[in-house]
Design a protein around this motif. Structure first.
Motif, PDB file in Angstrom:
ATOM      1  N   SER A 100       5.916   7.414 -13.816  1.00  0.00           N
ATOM      2  CA  SER A 100       4.980   7.003 -12.771  1.00  0.00           C
ATOM      3  C   SER A 100       4.580   8.213 -11.933  1.00  0.00           C
ATOM      4  N   ASP A 101       3.631   8.013 -11.045  1.00  0.00           N
ATOM      5  CA  ASP A 101       3.132   9.115 -10.232  1.00  0.00           C
ATOM      6  C   ASP A 101       2.989   8.656  -8.786  1.00  0.00           C
ATOM      7  N   ASP A 126       0.814  -1.215   0.000  1.00  0.00           N
ATOM      8  CA  ASP A 126       0.000   0.000   0.000  1.00  0.00           C
ATOM      9  C   ASP A 126       0.846   1.264   0.000  1.00  0.00           C
ATOM     10  N   THR A 177       3.127   6.693  -1.615  1.00  0.00           N
ATOM     11  CA  THR A 177       2.118   5.791  -2.154  1.00  0.00           C
ATOM     12  C   THR A 177       1.752   6.253  -3.559  1.00  0.00           C
ATOM     13  N   THR A 178       0.847   5.547  -4.186  1.00  0.00           N
ATOM     14  CA  THR A 178       0.406   5.945  -5.528  1.00  0.00           C
ATOM     15  C   THR A 178      -0.540   7.140  -5.424  1.00  0.00           C
ATOM     16  N   LYS A 179      -0.604   7.898  -6.496  1.00  0.00           N
ATOM     17  CA  LYS A 179      -1.446   9.103  -6.523  1.00  0.00           C
ATOM     18  C   LYS A 179      -2.889   8.779  -6.147  1.00  0.00           C
ATOM     19  N   GLN A 180      -3.395   7.656  -6.606  1.00  0.00           N
ATOM     20  CA  GLN A 180      -4.791   7.314  -6.367  1.00  0.00           C
ATOM     21  C   GLN A 180      -5.067   7.003  -4.898  1.00  0.00           C
ATOM     22  N   ASN A 181      -4.019   6.705  -4.125  1.00  0.00           N
ATOM     23  CA  ASN A 181      -4.215   6.341  -2.718  1.00  0.00           C
ATOM     24  C   ASN A 181      -3.792   7.423  -1.735  1.00  0.00           C
ATOM     25  N   GLU A 182      -3.362   8.588  -2.230  1.00  0.00           N
ATOM     26  CA  GLU A 182      -2.740   9.567  -1.333  1.00  0.00           C
ATOM     27  C   GLU A 182      -3.691  10.135  -0.276  1.00  0.00           C
ATOM     28  N   ASN A 183      -4.984  10.063  -0.508  1.00  0.00           N
ATOM     29  CA  ASN A 183      -5.933  10.630   0.453  1.00  0.00           C
ATOM     30  C   ASN A 183      -6.596   9.581   1.342  1.00  0.00           C
ATOM     31  N   ARG A 184      -6.081   8.368   1.328  1.00  0.00           N
ATOM     32  CA  ARG A 184      -6.645   7.319   2.180  1.00  0.00           C
ATOM     33  C   ARG A 184      -6.492   7.679   3.652  1.00  0.00           C
TER      34      ARG A 184
END
Length: 280
Positions: free
Chosen positions: A95-96, A76, A225-232
């Protein structure tokens, strides 16, 4: 009646299983790390468990890049790199991966088993540096801070022989695999060793004949982490736990000054290149 009881039992088991699955998904985190900070992360894991956050630590050696594993979705987040290294990885791999929180500064040091001061290093001496672009560039900045060389104007933070503008002592910069920098000390006048590698080799920061200051912003280590998970929310909770006083005190006591806990905003981490503009 019997069929009804079985149906109700199966429905109950399904609901419980679904509930457990949801709980695991919300509270379980796989974090990729390397050995030099494993004691800190075991402590973080304990602190997180007290707050209902389950962490699984996934150890990687120097032959595996935790960023690649992160992009493959097998973890994660990871915590092994500074922001300049992360930026280089993103550039090379399109990558991001993004930082979500700062952890420590691990000052880079110049180590020697032949000389006790920078001034003793002779003309034409060999200096070993880590050969990845970001740590090579970091080493050049350290040599500049030590007064041995001067980097080019508009330095971008990445290394290479062409990034040296002035070399009055005609030093020979020898790029080697970062993990081998302690072992090559016998063959060179001095070796620039990453802090984590130095710790694993048994060196303390005080053993260095020169080292970075604690304000080396481009080289602050991060949880990424990956951009899509940064606000978890679970990752935000993890960052808060890492940056707590309990963890800070643990790091200071355990590593005797080799690692310096730090808190920098995510925005500052993402704009780290501004720091190069202030270099002489």
């Amino acid at each position: 009646m019997k069929k009804l009881a079985i149906s109700l039992l199966l429905a109950f088991v399904t609901i419980v299983a679904a509930g457990c699955g949801t709980e695991t998904e919300q509270t379980g985190l796989k974090i990729g790390i390397r050995g030099s900070e494993s004691r800190t992360w075991e402590f973080v894991k304990e602190q997180a468990a007290k707050q209902g956050l389950a962490i699984e630590l996934v150890q990687f050696n120097a032959n595996v890049n935790p960023n690649t594993v992160l992009l493959e979705g097998d973890i994660d987040a990871n915590a092994f790199q500074h922001v300049a290294f992360l930026d280089q990885f993103n550039t090379k791999n399109n990558s991001d991966i993004v930082p979500v929180g700062s952890t420590i500064i691990a000052p880079l040091g110049i180590y020697s088993d032949k000389y006790k001061t920078i001034a003793e290093i002779p003309d034409g001496a060999k200096i070993a540096v880590p050969n990845d672009d970001s740590n090579w560039g970091r080493s050049l900045l350290l040599l500049q801070e030590a007064g041995l060389i001067r980097v080019v104007d508009n330095f971008d933070g990445f290394g290479g022989a062409d990034k040296i503008k002035e070399n009055p002592k005609n030093l020979e910069i020898v790029p080697v695999d970062g993990a081998t920098t302690p072992r090559v000390m016998k063959d060179v006048a001095a070796s620039i060793i990453n802090n984590g590698v130095a710790v694993e080799a048994g060196f303390l920061l005080k053993d260095a004949i020169f080292h970075e200051s604690k304000t080396a912003k481009p080289y602050i280590n991060v949880i990424a982490t990956t951009k899509q998970n940064e606000n978890r929310e679970d990752l935000k909770k993890l960052v808060a736990i890492y940056q707590s006083k309990e963890v800070s005190d643990f790091i200071t006591e355990t590593y005797k000054g080799n690692y310096i806990p730090t808190q920098v905003t995510v925005e500052e981490l993402k704009n780290f290149k501004e720091a190069f503009a202030s270099k002489p």
